[in-house]
Design an enzyme around this catalytic site. Sequence first.
Site, short mmCIF file in Angstrom:
data_model
loop_
_atom_site.label_atom_id
_atom_site.label_comp_id
_atom_site.label_asym_id
_atom_site.label_seq_id
_atom_site.Cartn_x
_atom_site.Cartn_y
_atom_site.Cartn_z
CG LEU A 57 31.63 7.77 -2.03
CD1 LEU A 57 30.71 6.64 -1.58
CD2 LEU A 57 32.71 7.25 -2.98
CB SER A 58 32.45 8.72 1.65
OG SER A 58 33.11 8.47 2.87
CB ALA A 59 33.78 13.23 3.08
CG HIS A 89 32.99 3.55 2.54
ND1 HIS A 89 31.86 4.13 3.05
CD2 HIS A 89 33.85 4.58 2.27
CE1 HIS A 89 32.01 5.44 3.11
NE2 HIS A 89 33.21 5.73 2.62
CB ALA A 106 28.78 13.71 5.33
#
Length: 382
Positions: free
Chosen positions: A146-148, A282, A151
């Site tokens: 998730l998120s970072a 988010h 990425a």
Amino acid sequence: MRKLSANIAQLVAMRAAAGPTMEASQPGRLREVESFGTNPGALKAKCYIPAQIAQKPALVVILHGCTQTADGYDHGAGWSQLADDHGFILLFPEQQRSNNPNLCFNWFSRADNVRDRGETLSIRQMIETMIDAHGIDTSRIFITGLSAGGAMTSILLASYPELFAGGAIIAGLPFGAASNVQQALEAMRAPDTLSGDQLGDRVRSASDHTGPWPRVAIWHGAADQTVKSSNADAILAQWLSVHELDEAPNSTEDIAGHRYRIWHDAKGRALIEDYRIADMGHGTPLATTGNDACGTPMPHMLEAGISSTRRIAASWGLLNDQTVVQRPKPINRATAETPNSLSTTKAGLETLSSAKPARAAANKGSVQKIIEDALRSAGLMR
């Protein structure tokens, strides 16, 4: 050039928008993996081994988001609940505050976001340790984040495509999105305006891989104001190019009010899935009622009427496993081989490149100090 003060102001705003963190103690089901090679990224590793495991278990690598912990993310997403039912094994890399004050994986740092460096290499070493210790089926290793963590999932899929059968990127960014903090903040608002082939070239140049590419699932909230959904468009374009697929999907469906698209290869096998979660911000989409209930709502773990955890696991074939009553052998902390000593025949992977036992201070020192000083001034770090 955007001033550092403006960047810090943006970080403060993002932290405020994020609401409460998940650092508080959650009912922890994970145990620590105490030794996994040289660990140049200075990460922690936790795992979950269910009481009953499949004869040749799959491995799912799960990367938490900023402000989160491995135990907190598992509690929210419900991965260990599914592992209990279906006998696969979980690995949770975990960031440390000494690396990043907000507990984000450093997906924007050149010391950590390319093959065989820093945090990327640490995660690979964790995976190889799990393969050796638990008899993992090396054709069924998957990754999600998730998120970072999303990425970083993009980075791992591009950097080690030979290692993963598939990955699921949740509220993440495309590979190659940033090499510093300023670029990261800009990419979160709007990714580079590159063609799909230009984005795909970034993946193709990340390794010397010539074999099949991992399948990819993309999950993104249509109302995400932290990582704009245009990043999901970029991830999709990147992997359509890598898999040499047309822009038009093979099918489009509405699932619980959310758009779902899928792309197949010539043999009808799903290579890319794209979920856009209507009206969601988010976070990781959850379904907490009904037959698909899995996980617990909390900050960035959001009720959406659709369980990303269950649907991701199902798409990877993990919900079909037959479990057996079998305790896996524990990792021997004193005598376990390091990943560097694993043979290619045993692990099915090429030998690791050499790496220094600890992250060199120069990798992050000066930039990290500037950021930490600014974050302390902003009241974001003790």
